[in-house]
Motif scaffolding. Structure first.
Motif, PDB file in Angstrom:
ATOM      1  N   ALA A   1     -18.495  40.314   8.068  1.00  0.00           N
ATOM      2  CA  ALA A   1     -19.347  41.516   8.013  1.00  0.00           C
ATOM      3  C   ALA A   1     -19.023  42.452   9.172  1.00  0.00           C
ATOM      4  N   GLN A   2     -18.823  41.904  10.360  1.00  0.00           N
ATOM      5  CA  GLN A   2     -18.479  42.741  11.510  1.00  0.00           C
ATOM      6  C   GLN A   2     -17.126  43.416  11.307  1.00  0.00           C
ATOM      7  N   ALA A   3     -16.155  42.671  10.770  1.00  0.00           N
ATOM      8  CA  ALA A   3     -14.838  43.250  10.507  1.00  0.00           C
ATOM      9  C   ALA A   3     -14.943  44.334   9.442  1.00  0.00           C
ATOM     10  N   ALA A   4     -15.726  44.082   8.385  1.00  0.00           N
ATOM     11  CA  ALA A   4     -15.887  45.073   7.318  1.00  0.00           C
ATOM     12  C   ALA A   4     -16.501  46.352   7.871  1.00  0.00           C
ATOM     13  N   ALA A   5     -17.532  46.227   8.694  1.00  0.00           N
ATOM     14  CA  ALA A   5     -18.188  47.410   9.271  1.00  0.00           C
ATOM     15  C   ALA A   5     -17.232  48.159  10.202  1.00  0.00           C
ATOM     16  N   ARG A   6     -16.505  47.430  11.048  1.00  0.00           N
ATOM     17  CA  ARG A   6     -15.555  48.069  11.966  1.00  0.00           C
ATOM     18  C   ARG A   6     -14.464  48.789  11.198  1.00  0.00           C
ATOM     19  N   GLU A   7     -13.872  48.092  10.227  1.00  0.00           N
ATOM     20  CA  GLU A   7     -12.786  48.682   9.437  1.00  0.00           C
ATOM     21  C   GLU A   7     -13.280  49.880   8.629  1.00  0.00           C
ATOM     22  N   LEU A   8     -14.487  49.802   8.077  1.00  0.00           N
ATOM     23  CA  LEU A   8     -15.045  50.929   7.327  1.00  0.00           C
ATOM     24  C   LEU A   8     -15.111  52.168   8.220  1.00  0.00           C
ATOM     25  N   PHE A   9     -15.567  51.996   9.445  1.00  0.00           N
ATOM     26  CA  PHE A   9     -15.637  53.124  10.372  1.00  0.00           C
ATOM     27  C   PHE A   9     -14.237  53.635  10.722  1.00  0.00           C
ATOM     28  N   GLU A  10     -13.321  52.723  11.066  1.00  0.00           N
ATOM     29  CA  GLU A  10     -11.970  53.134  11.442  1.00  0.00           C
ATOM     30  C   GLU A  10     -11.243  53.849  10.307  1.00  0.00           C
ATOM     31  N   GLU A  11     -11.464  53.394   9.078  1.00  0.00           N
ATOM     32  CA  GLU A  11     -10.696  53.918   7.943  1.00  0.00           C
ATOM     33  C   GLU A  11     -11.358  55.077   7.210  1.00  0.00           C
ATOM     34  N   THR A  12     -12.684  55.217   7.356  1.00  0.00           N
ATOM     35  CA  THR A  12     -13.376  56.285   6.611  1.00  0.00           C
ATOM     36  C   THR A  12     -14.263  57.169   7.473  1.00  0.00           C
ATOM     37  N   GLY A  13     -14.548  56.747   8.714  1.00  0.00           N
ATOM     38  CA  GLY A  13     -15.467  57.483   9.571  1.00  0.00           C
ATOM     39  C   GLY A  13     -16.934  57.164   9.318  1.00  0.00           C
ATOM     40  N   LEU A  14     -17.235  56.301   8.361  1.00  0.00           N
ATOM     41  CA  LEU A  14     -18.616  55.949   8.034  1.00  0.00           C
ATOM     42  C   LEU A  14     -19.062  54.769   8.894  1.00  0.00           C
ATOM     43  N   ALA A  15     -20.117  54.984   9.678  1.00  0.00           N
ATOM     44  CA  ALA A  15     -20.643  53.932  10.551  1.00  0.00           C
ATOM     45  C   ALA A  15     -21.834  53.260   9.876  1.00  0.00           C
ATOM     46  N   VAL A  16     -21.678  51.972   9.597  1.00  0.00           N
ATOM     47  CA  VAL A  16     -22.748  51.153   9.022  1.00  0.00           C
ATOM     48  C   VAL A  16     -22.814  49.888   9.868  1.00  0.00           C
ATOM     49  N   PRO A  17     -23.979  49.608  10.479  1.00  0.00           N
ATOM     50  CA  PRO A  17     -24.078  48.380  11.274  1.00  0.00           C
ATOM     51  C   PRO A  17     -23.840  47.142  10.405  1.00  0.00           C
ATOM     52  N   ALA A  18     -23.139  46.173  10.955  1.00  0.00           N
ATOM     53  CA  ALA A  18     -22.800  44.956  10.208  1.00  0.00           C
ATOM     54  C   ALA A  18     -24.030  44.276   9.626  1.00  0.00           C
ATOM     55  N   GLU A  19     -25.135  44.279  10.380  1.00  0.00           N
ATOM     56  CA  GLU A  19     -26.343  43.602   9.892  1.00  0.00           C
ATOM     57  C   GLU A  19     -26.962  44.315   8.682  1.00  0.00           C
ATOM     58  N   ARG A  20     -26.566  45.552   8.420  1.00  0.00           N
ATOM     59  CA  ARG A  20     -27.079  46.278   7.250  1.00  0.00           C
ATOM     60  C   ARG A  20     -26.237  46.035   6.003  1.00  0.00           C
ATOM     61  N   LEU A  21     -25.130  45.320   6.145  1.00  0.00           N
ATOM     62  CA  LEU A  21     -24.273  45.053   4.984  1.00  0.00           C
ATOM     63  C   LEU A  21     -24.851  43.999   4.054  1.00  0.00           C
ATOM     64  N   GLY A  22     -25.738  43.156   4.572  1.00  0.00           N
ATOM     65  CA  GLY A  22     -26.247  42.055   3.760  1.00  0.00           C
ATOM     66  C   GLY A  22     -25.172  40.997   3.585  1.00  0.00           C
ATOM     67  N   GLY A  23     -25.300  40.211   2.540  1.00  0.00           N
ATOM     68  CA  GLY A  23     -24.312  39.166   2.276  1.00  0.00           C
ATOM     69  C   GLY A  23     -23.168  39.688   1.429  1.00  0.00           C
ATOM     70  N   PRO A  24     -22.074  38.959   1.403  1.00  0.00           N
ATOM     71  CA  PRO A  24     -20.952  39.371   0.560  1.00  0.00           C
ATOM     72  C   PRO A  24     -21.340  39.344  -0.914  1.00  0.00           C
ATOM     73  N   VAL A  25     -20.807  40.314  -1.670  1.00  0.00           N
ATOM     74  CA  VAL A  25     -21.033  40.355  -3.118  1.00  0.00           C
ATOM     75  C   VAL A  25     -19.891  39.686  -3.869  1.00  0.00           C
ATOM     76  N   HIS A  26     -18.824  39.386  -3.146  1.00  0.00           N
ATOM     77  CA  HIS A  26     -17.666  38.733  -3.760  1.00  0.00           C
ATOM     78  C   HIS A  26     -16.828  38.112  -2.646  1.00  0.00           C
ATOM     79  N   SER A  27     -16.268  36.950  -2.921  1.00  0.00           N
ATOM     80  CA  SER A  27     -15.343  36.292  -1.994  1.00  0.00           C
ATOM     81  C   SER A  27     -14.163  35.778  -2.787  1.00  0.00           C
ATOM     82  N   GLU A  28     -12.997  35.795  -2.176  1.00  0.00           N
ATOM     83  CA  GLU A  28     -11.801  35.307  -2.853  1.00  0.00           C
ATOM     84  C   GLU A  28     -10.744  34.919  -1.841  1.00  0.00           C
ATOM     85  N   VAL A  29      -9.742  34.225  -2.332  1.00  0.00           N
ATOM     86  CA  VAL A  29      -8.551  33.917  -1.553  1.00  0.00           C
ATOM     87  C   VAL A  29      -7.397  34.591  -2.275  1.00  0.00           C
TER      88      VAL A  29
END
Length: 158
Positions: free
Chosen positions: A56-84
């Protein structure tokens, strides 16, 4: 003739974002691999974990770096999908365990000024895709079952 042994894929964890706007479109970036520059593909914002990060922290950081949108990691909730997934980039094979988080916005103007050097070189454009457009395109996108992933996350008319 001897065949060189295959190197074990580099293991990696990643956090990715399904960024969905009010029109129920998902944001994807188009990129290519330095070893195959003519082959283009679409993918969601996100990337690998830095030391000590959760997905979640990586997703929030990358979202900001790649789109400029800042969303705190704790606001992401749980993953909606996981895969390998397995892929290669720049001649390195990866085995990546990744979690996807759903982020909804009414509208967002993507700001890629936070791209790193590799992203500036190998990410070519971005666009918002509807599920119908994804189903009808001949272009390659990841994850390959993105329409089903979006449907499972409760996104629109998927």
């Amino acid at each position: 003739m001897q065949v060189a042994p295959q190197a074990e894929p580099r293991r990696r964890r990643a956090g990715r974002v399904l960024l969905v706007d009010a029109a129920e479109r998902v944001l994807l970036f188009q990129g290519s691999d330095p070893h195959r520059p003519g082959t283009r593909y679409w993918f969601t914002p996100g990337g690998g974990l830095d030391d000590g990060e959760t997905t979640a922290q990586a997703a929030a950081r990358e979202l900001f770096e790649e789109t400029g949108l800042a969303v705190p990691a704790e606001r992401l909730g749980g993953p909606v999908h996981s895969e390998v997934t397995s892929f290669s980039f720049a001649g390195v094979a990866y085995r990546q365990e990744q979690d996807f988080y759903l982020v909804r916005v009414p509208h967002w103007s993507v700001d890629t000024s936070g791209f790193d050097e590799v992203e500036r070189a190998w990410v070519h454009t971005h666009r918002w895709w509807s599920a119908a457009e994804l189903r009808g395109t001949g272009e390659v996108y990841y994850p390959a079952d993105l329409v089903e992933v979006l449907r499972g996350a409760g996104v629109g008319e998927c």
